[in-house]
Design an enzyme around this catalytic site. Structure first.
Site, short mmCIF file in Angstrom:
data_model
loop_
_atom_site.label_atom_id
_atom_site.label_comp_id
_atom_site.label_asym_id
_atom_site.label_seq_id
_atom_site.Cartn_x
_atom_site.Cartn_y
_atom_site.Cartn_z
N SER A 1 0.85 -1.19 0.00
CA SER A 1 0.00 0.00 0.00
C SER A 1 0.88 1.23 0.00
O SER A 1 2.03 1.20 0.48
CB SER A 1 -0.90 0.01 1.25
OG SER A 1 -1.55 1.26 1.39
N TYR B 1 -1.63 -0.72 10.27
CA TYR B 1 -1.81 -1.11 8.87
C TYR B 1 -0.61 -0.68 8.03
O TYR B 1 -0.07 -1.46 7.25
CB TYR B 1 -3.09 -0.47 8.33
CG TYR B 1 -3.33 -0.72 6.86
CD1 TYR B 1 -3.82 -1.93 6.41
CD2 TYR B 1 -3.07 0.29 5.92
CE1 TYR B 1 -4.05 -2.15 5.06
CE2 TYR B 1 -3.30 0.07 4.57
CZ TYR B 1 -3.79 -1.15 4.14
OH TYR B 1 -4.00 -1.36 2.80
N LYS C 1 2.02 -3.12 6.04
CA LYS C 1 2.23 -3.03 4.60
C LYS C 1 3.69 -2.71 4.27
O LYS C 1 4.21 -3.12 3.22
CB LYS C 1 1.30 -1.99 4.00
CG LYS C 1 -0.16 -2.44 3.95
CD LYS C 1 -0.35 -3.73 3.16
CE LYS C 1 -1.81 -4.03 2.89
NZ LYS C 1 -2.00 -5.31 2.14
#
Length: 292
Positions: free
Chosen positions: A155, A168, A172
């Protein structure tokens, strides 16, 4: 460009996280259209029926498999299905696309509010699933002595800062690190390992917290708009295929130039893409946390 140039005919590709109706479903369709047999893995049979079923009905060479790639039993189920599909179709396991992952709106919060359970849940969904699926497919390829290609979803949040989404973003970023290390380890066996890092993309999942604001998109993104699942899938197909035969260990940022401006963070350091002020207030609330 023809399908033959991609080099996927006669090969079998596993797509983990295939049935969300976004990037995974689109890449499943595109890989099958390129001539590969696809084992489409999702933990939700309902979503497989909804999103993958119509592709099967069109005659595309896709085998839906209900399995949870976040656990060893699910990975075993996916690999057993891949072996069976390879025998039935006369193909050879070649590729893996790791799309499974993501983060629910409830996971947005200040770093001081993140609990161990939050951290572990996001790492399990976004890093562990990618790594252990990749490990299993790489092991299968090495046992057979065949080359292959593994592509995972990172991401833009793993390539830069991820304010109020630290777990998160860090997970990633770890996908990027794992991609580089596996790329180095597996290169001698002819197995390439790469990743794609999407920017803001119009998917069912992103729609839960990103609203429709074309003017904001023009300000924040160099190309003036959000990406589509097909544009992300196109980059994945490139890295999966023989067109990228001399590329490994790399993460391709596919964000329409969002990183070139990096203006989508507002004065309060929250993303301008967040849907509403109530959600923004909820995730930035610092006071009264009890982490015990």
């Amino acid at each position: 460009m023809t399908a033959d140039q991609l080099g996927l005919r006669g090969r079998l590709v596993v797509v983990s996280g295939a049935a969300g109706g976004g990037i995974g479903t689109t890449v499943t369709e595109m890989v099958a259209q390129a001539g590969a047999t696809v084992v489409a893995v999702s933990r939700s049979k309902e979503k497989l029926d909804q999103h993958i079923g119509p592709l099967v009905d069109r005659g595309l060479p896709i085998m839906p498999v209900a399995a949870d790639a976040a656990i060893d039993e699910g990975i075993d189920t996916a690999l057993d299905a891949a072996r069976s599909a390879a025998r039935d179709t006369g193909t050879q396991l070649y590729g893996l696309v790791n799309v499974a992952g993501g983060a629910a709106p409830a996971t947005w919060m200040p770093s001081t509010r993140v609990r161990r359970s939050d951290w572990r849940e996001l790492f399990a969904a976004n890093l562990e699933t990618m790594f252990f699926m990749s490990q299993a497919v790489a092991g299968e390829l090495r046992t057979s002595g065949c080359p292959g290609s593994i592509v995972s979803i990172s991401s833009i949040s793993g390539m830069n800062t991820a304010p109020f989404h630290i777990a998160y973003g860090t997970a990633k970023a770890a996908v990027v690190a794992a991609t580089r290390t596996m790329g180095a380890e597996l290169a001698a066996a002819g197995i390439r390992v790469n990743a794609v890092a999407p920017g803001v993309t119009e998917t069912p999942a992103s729609g839960t917290y990103v609203d429709d604001d074309p003017e904001r998109d023009r300000r924040a993104i160099a190309m003036g708009r959000r990406g589509t699942p097909a544009e992300q899938a196109g980059a994945i197909l490139f890295l999966l295929s023989d067109l990228s035969s001399y590329i490994t260990g790399q993460t391709l940022l596919v964000d329409g130039g969002l990183n070139l401006r990096w203006t989508h963070v507002g004065a309060d350091n929250t993303s301008l893409f967040l849907k509403d002020d109530n959600f923004r207030d909820a995730i930035t609330r610092w006071e009264g946390q009890d982490l015990t």
